[in-house]
Design an enzyme around this catalytic site. Structure first.
Site, PDB file in Angstrom:
ATOM      1  N   ARG A  82       0.844  -1.192   0.000  1.00  0.00           N
ATOM      2  CA  ARG A  82       0.000   0.000   0.000  1.00  0.00           C
ATOM      3  C   ARG A  82       0.883   1.247   0.000  1.00  0.00           C
ATOM      4  O   ARG A  82       1.983   1.243   0.533  1.00  0.00           O
ATOM      5  CB  ARG A  82      -0.908   0.024   1.236  1.00  0.00           C
ATOM      6  N   TYR A 210      -1.487  -3.328  -7.038  1.00  0.00           N
ATOM      7  CA  TYR A 210      -1.219  -4.076  -5.823  1.00  0.00           C
ATOM      8  C   TYR A 210      -2.330  -4.047  -4.766  1.00  0.00           C
ATOM      9  O   TYR A 210      -2.748  -2.978  -4.328  1.00  0.00           O
ATOM     10  CB  TYR A 210       0.089  -3.583  -5.153  1.00  0.00           C
ATOM     11  N   LYS A 219      -9.635  -2.360   1.697  1.00  0.00           N
ATOM     12  CA  LYS A 219      -9.325  -1.243   2.569  1.00  0.00           C
ATOM     13  C   LYS A 219     -10.096   0.022   2.146  1.00  0.00           C
ATOM     14  O   LYS A 219     -10.536   0.804   2.973  1.00  0.00           O
ATOM     15  CB  LYS A 219      -7.811  -0.978   2.604  1.00  0.00           C
ATOM     16  N   HIS A 239     -10.489  -2.554  11.451  1.00  0.00           N
ATOM     17  CA  HIS A 239      -9.403  -3.406  10.941  1.00  0.00           C
ATOM     18  C   HIS A 239      -9.192  -4.549  11.938  1.00  0.00           C
ATOM     19  O   HIS A 239      -8.211  -4.583  12.671  1.00  0.00           O
ATOM     20  CB  HIS A 239      -8.143  -2.546  10.801  1.00  0.00           C
ATOM     21  N   SER A 261      -1.344  -3.709  10.271  1.00  0.00           N
ATOM     22  CA  SER A 261      -0.961  -4.546   9.140  1.00  0.00           C
ATOM     23  C   SER A 261       0.285  -5.363   9.472  1.00  0.00           C
ATOM     24  O   SER A 261       1.248  -4.832  10.020  1.00  0.00           O
ATOM     25  CB  SER A 261      -0.685  -3.662   7.925  1.00  0.00           C
ATOM     26  N   CYS A 263       0.719  -7.642  11.704  1.00  0.00           N
ATOM     27  CA  CYS A 263       0.961  -7.784  13.143  1.00  0.00           C
ATOM     28  C   CYS A 263       0.173  -8.935  13.754  1.00  0.00           C
ATOM     29  O   CYS A 263      -0.036  -8.965  14.971  1.00  0.00           O
ATOM     30  CB  CYS A 263       0.664  -6.480  13.869  1.00  0.00           C
ATOM     31  N   ASP A 288      -9.393  -9.918   8.757  1.00  0.00           N
ATOM     32  CA  ASP A 288      -8.837  -8.574   8.500  1.00  0.00           C
ATOM     33  C   ASP A 288      -9.804  -7.432   8.800  1.00  0.00           C
ATOM     34  O   ASP A 288      -9.377  -6.363   9.220  1.00  0.00           O
ATOM     35  CB  ASP A 288      -8.374  -8.480   7.035  1.00  0.00           C
ATOM     36  N   ARG A 380       2.143 -11.976  -0.729  1.00  0.00           N
ATOM     37  CA  ARG A 380       0.790 -12.266  -0.220  1.00  0.00           C
ATOM     38  C   ARG A 380       0.179 -13.480  -0.893  1.00  0.00           C
ATOM     39  O   ARG A 380       0.527 -13.831  -2.019  1.00  0.00           O
ATOM     40  CB  ARG A 380      -0.119 -11.059  -0.512  1.00  0.00           C
TER      41      ARG A 380
END
Ligand code: GTP
Ligand code: SPV
Ligand code: MN
Length: 597
Positions: A82, A210, A219, A239, A261, A263, A288, A380
Site C-alpha cells: 500500500r 497491488y 481497505k 481493521h 498490518s 501484526c 482482516d 501475499r
C-alpha cells in the site's frame, strides 16, 4: 468513439439499473476501453480469465500436483505494498479528512485523476465487477461495483468478495452502490493515486496493481468509506479479525481483535491451541475486517465483509499456522513469492530446507545463501475462506456473531505488557486510541519505526481521527451489553532482540484468560495501566517452554518506559487539536496521576 462504447456498455449489460448503466457509460466514455465485459462470477468466466492471464504473463501456473489451481503473480517491483503517501481522502472541507489523512479537494482530485484516466483503457478491456461486501441478504452488506482494466484484479476480487450476478441481483435497481474505478495505468509511482470521495461513495485508483491499492472492496470500501458510513449510520468498520473460541464444555465466545498490518490478525484468527488445550477449538469468522453494529438483544454483532484472505506469506509454516498452510494448498493466487525449479512456491520462513536454487520474486535467479530475500517481505496469498479448515459456520451468517471481547494489539519490542484488561469502555477506547506499533512491509516506507496507530486504523480511517475516537466513545450508548476491552502485545523482545513470548498457538493462553474475564470467572490484579492476570489463578502456563523470568519480562510494566510513552501519546493527541475527545484527555490525566502518585 466514446458514445459507441457507452452504447455498447448498455447493450450487453445484464442489468437494467439506470444509475449503474449511466455511470458505467460515463466512465467508459472517459477511459475509452476497446471492450467492456460484465463479470458474472461464474466458473466459466474464471477459467477464461485465468487462461488469458497465463497467456499474457500476468499469472504463472504452479505445479498442479503440489499446488492444484494455484498461480504466481509478479507485480512491478515498484508496486509491492500500500502507498499511504499517495492515498487521499477527498472531502469538501480539509478538516473533515483530519490531520492523519492526506487530503485533496474533490473537484481538484476528479480533474487531476480525470486527466490520467482519459483514454487510459484504449486497446484494453474494462471489466465491470459487481460485488457484495458481507453475506448476501445481510442488513450489514454493502454493494460495490469496480471498473478495472486488470484481469489480476478481477481474479482477486472473485476470491475476496461475493462477486458477480448475485451481487448485481442484490443491488437490483438501487442507486446505493460504491462506484469504484481502477486502472493499472503505466505503474509509475509518480502517477499513482488512491482517492476516496466519501460524500459520493466513490473511489478512484490509478497507477497501481497491488492489493490494498486496487482491490477496492477491501481497505478502500470496507474501511475508509465504511468507517465514514459507520459514523453516519451508527456502526463500526474496523481493521479487526473475528474468531469464535469454543471450550471443552461447548461454550462459544466471539472476540474481535485489531492489530496493525502484518501484526498477527490472520495468525490469531486461525490459530491452533497448544496440546494442553485438548477439547478447545478456534474458528475463523474473519481475518482482516469487521463490521459491527448493535443487535436486537443489546449485544454488539459483527460480520466479516470479505469472502477470502489476502494474507502475508513470509513466516507462514506448519508450526506457526498449519491452517493457513492448508488454506493455501489449492486454488490460491500467490503474489511476489519465489518459484522453485519444480513449480512450487517458496518464501522465507517456509518449512523444510532452504532450496539450493530459486527464481526470486522479481523473476531473477537466486542461490541459497544470497543476502537478498527470495520472496518479498510483503508477498501475499489470495485464498478463498472456504479453504480454511477452521472456518466458522457463522462466517456466512447474515446476522453476524455477538462479540464479547475487543482486543487491541500493536507490535512493540518494549513498554507494552502481554495483556491488560481495560477498566471500562471509555478506558478501553483510550487503550485503543493510544496504540503504537512498529511499521511493517505492508506499506511502503521505513520498517520498524514506532508510530501511533489508533485502533490499527491510522491508514484506514476515512474521516477525522478525533471524530472517529468520539464515535467509538458514543457507541457505548447504543450497546447495552458492551464487550470487554483488552490490550495485548505478542512482540516484546529480550535484550538480544529475540521475541520473549512464543506467540502463535500459545496466544491461546492469553485468549483463555480473556474469555474467563469476559465470563467473570477469574480474579484479577489492578495496575496503573489496567487489570492484568494474577500470579496465582492467572495465565495457564502449563507445558509452556518459558522461564519464570521470561514470563515476568513479557508481562512487566516499567514506569520509565511509560513516561516516554505518554510523551509520544501527547504528540498524537495534540495533532487532533480541539477534536481530541475530552473523555480521552481525562483518561490521560488519570494515567499520569497514577504514574506520578
Ligand atoms: P495484514 O494482512 O497485513 O493486515 O496482517 P495480519 O495482521 O493479518 O498479520 P499476519 O497474521 O499475517 O502476521 C504477520 C507476520 O507476523 C507474519 O510473518 C507472522 O508470522 C508474524 N506473527 C503473527 N503472529 C505472531 C506472534 O504471535 N508472534 C510473532 N513473533 N510473530 C507473529
Ligand atoms: C494490510 O496492509 O493491512 C493488508 C493488506 O491487509 S492490503 O490489502 O494491501 O491492505
Ligand atoms: Mn490488514
Amino acid at each position: 468513439m466514446a458514445s459507441t462504447q457507452a452504447a455498447a456498455a448498455t447493450e450487453q449489460a445484464p442489468t437494467k439499473n439506470p444509475t449503474l448503466l449511466a455511470w458505467v457509460a460515463k466512465m467508459a466514455a472517459m477511459t475509452q476501453p476497446d471492450r467492456i465485459v460484465w463479470c458474472d462470477g461464474s466458473e466459466a468466466e474464471k477459467a477464461r480469465l485465468t487462461e488469458q492471464a497465463v497467456k499474457d504473463g500476468t499469472l504463472i501456473p504452479l505445479n498442479p500436483k503440489t499446488r492444484p489451481g494455484c498461480y504466481l503473480h509478479r507485480s512491478n517491483p515498484n508496486d509491492v505494498a500500500r502507498v499511504e503517501h499517495l492515498t487521499f481522502i477527498c472531502t469538501p472541507n480539509k478538516t473533515d479528512a483530519g490531520p492523519t489523512n492526506n487530503w485533496m479537494d474533490p473537484e481538484a482530485a476528479y480533474t487531476k485523476l480525470g486527466h490520467l484516466f482519459e483514454g487510459c483503457m484504449k486497446g484494453r478491456t474494462m471489466y465491470v465487477v459487481p460485488y457484495a461486501m458481507g453475506p448476501l441478504g445481510s442488513p450489514f452488506t454493502k454493494i460495490g461495483v469496480e471498473l478495472t482494466d486488470s484481469d489480476y484484479v478481477v481474479l482477486n476480487m472473485r476470491i475476496m468478495t461475493r462477486m458477480g450476478k448475485a451481487a448485481l441481483d442484490m443491488l437490483g435497481d438501487s442507486d446505493d452502490f460504491n462506484r469504484g474505478l481502477h486502472s493499472t495505468g503505466d505503474v509509475n509511482p509518480d502517477r499513482r493515486y488512491i482517492c476516496h470521495f466519501p460524500q459520493d461513495n466513490t473511489i478512484w485508483s490509478f497507477g497501481s496493481g497491488y492489493g490494498g491499492n486496487v482491490l477496492l472492496g477491501k481497505k478502500c470500501l470496507a474501511l475508509r468509506i465504511g468507517s465514514y458510513l459507520g459514523r453516519e449510520e451508527g456502526w463500526l468498520a474496523e481493521h479487526m479479525l473475528i474468531l469464535g473460541v469454543t471450550s471443552p464444555k461447548g461454550e462459544t465466545t466471539y472476540v474481535a481483535a485489531a492489530f496493525p498490518s502484518a501484526c498477527g490478525k490472520t495468525n490469531f484468527a486461525m490459530m491452533i491451541p497448544p496440546k494442553e488445550y485438548a477439547g478447545w477449538k478456534i474458528e475463523t469468522v474473519g481475518d482482516d475486517i469487521a463490521w459491527m453494529r448493535p443487535g436486537p438483544d443489546g449485544r454488539l454483532y459483527a460480520i466479516n465483509p470479505e469472502a477470502g484472505y489476502f494474507g502475508v506469506v513470509p513466516g507462514t509454516n506448519n508450526k506457526t499456522n498449519p491452517n493457513a498452510m492448508e488454506t493455501i494448498s489449492r486454488d490460491t493466487l500467490f503474489t511476489n513469492v519465489a518459484l522453485t525449479p519444480d513449480g512450487d512456491v517458496w518464501w522465507e520462513g517456509k518449512d523444510g530446507e532452504v532450496p539450493e536454487e530459486l527464481i526470486d520474486w522479481q523473476g531473477k535467479p537466486w542461490k541459497k545463501g544470497s543476502p537478498e530475500k527470495a520472496a518479498h517481505p510483503n508477498s501475499r496469498f489470495t485464498a478463498p475462506m472456504s479453504n480454511n479448515p477452521v472456518l466458522s459456520g457463522k462466517a456466512n451468517d447474515p446476522m453476524g456473531v455477538p462479540i464479547s471481547a475487543l482486543i487491541f494489539g500493536g507490535r512493540r519490542s518494549n513498554t507494552v505488557p502481554l495483556v491488560i484488561q481495560a477498566f471500562n469502555w471509555t478506558h478501553g477506547v483510550f487503550l485503543g486510541a493510544t496504540m503504537g506499533s512498529e511499521t511493517t512491509a505492508a506499506a511502503t516506507g521505513k520498517v520498524g519505526v514506532v508510530r501511533r496507530d489508533p485502533m490499527a486504523m491510522l491508514p484506514f480511517c476515512g474521516y477525522h481521527m478525533g471524530d472517529y475516537l468520539q464515535h467509538w466513545l458514543d457507541m457505548q450508548k447504543s450497546i447495552p451489553q458492551l464487550p470487554k476491552i483488552f490490550q495485548v502485545n505478542w512482540f516484546r523482545q529480550d535484550k538480544n532482540g529475540k521475541f520473549i513470548w512464543p506467540g502463535f498457538g500459545d496466544n491461546m493462553r492469553v485468549l483463555e484468560w480473556i474469555v474467563n474475564r469476559v465470563h467473570g470467572r477469574v480474579p484479577t490484579q489492578e495496575t496503573l495501566l489496567g487489570w492484568v492476570p494474577r500470579q496465582d489463578q492467572g495465565l495457564n502456563l502449563n507445558g509452556l517452554d518459558l522461564s519464570a523470568e521470561a514470563v515476568q519480562e513479557a508481562t512487566s510494566i516499567k514506569e520509565d518506559e511509560w513516561k516516554s510513552e505518554l510523551k509520544s501519546q501527547e504528540v498524537f493527541f495534540e495533532q487532533l487539536g480541539t477534536k481530541a475527545p475530552e473523555a480521552l484527555m481525562l483518561q490521560r490525566k488519570l494515567l499520569i496521576a497514577r504514574l506520578d502518585g
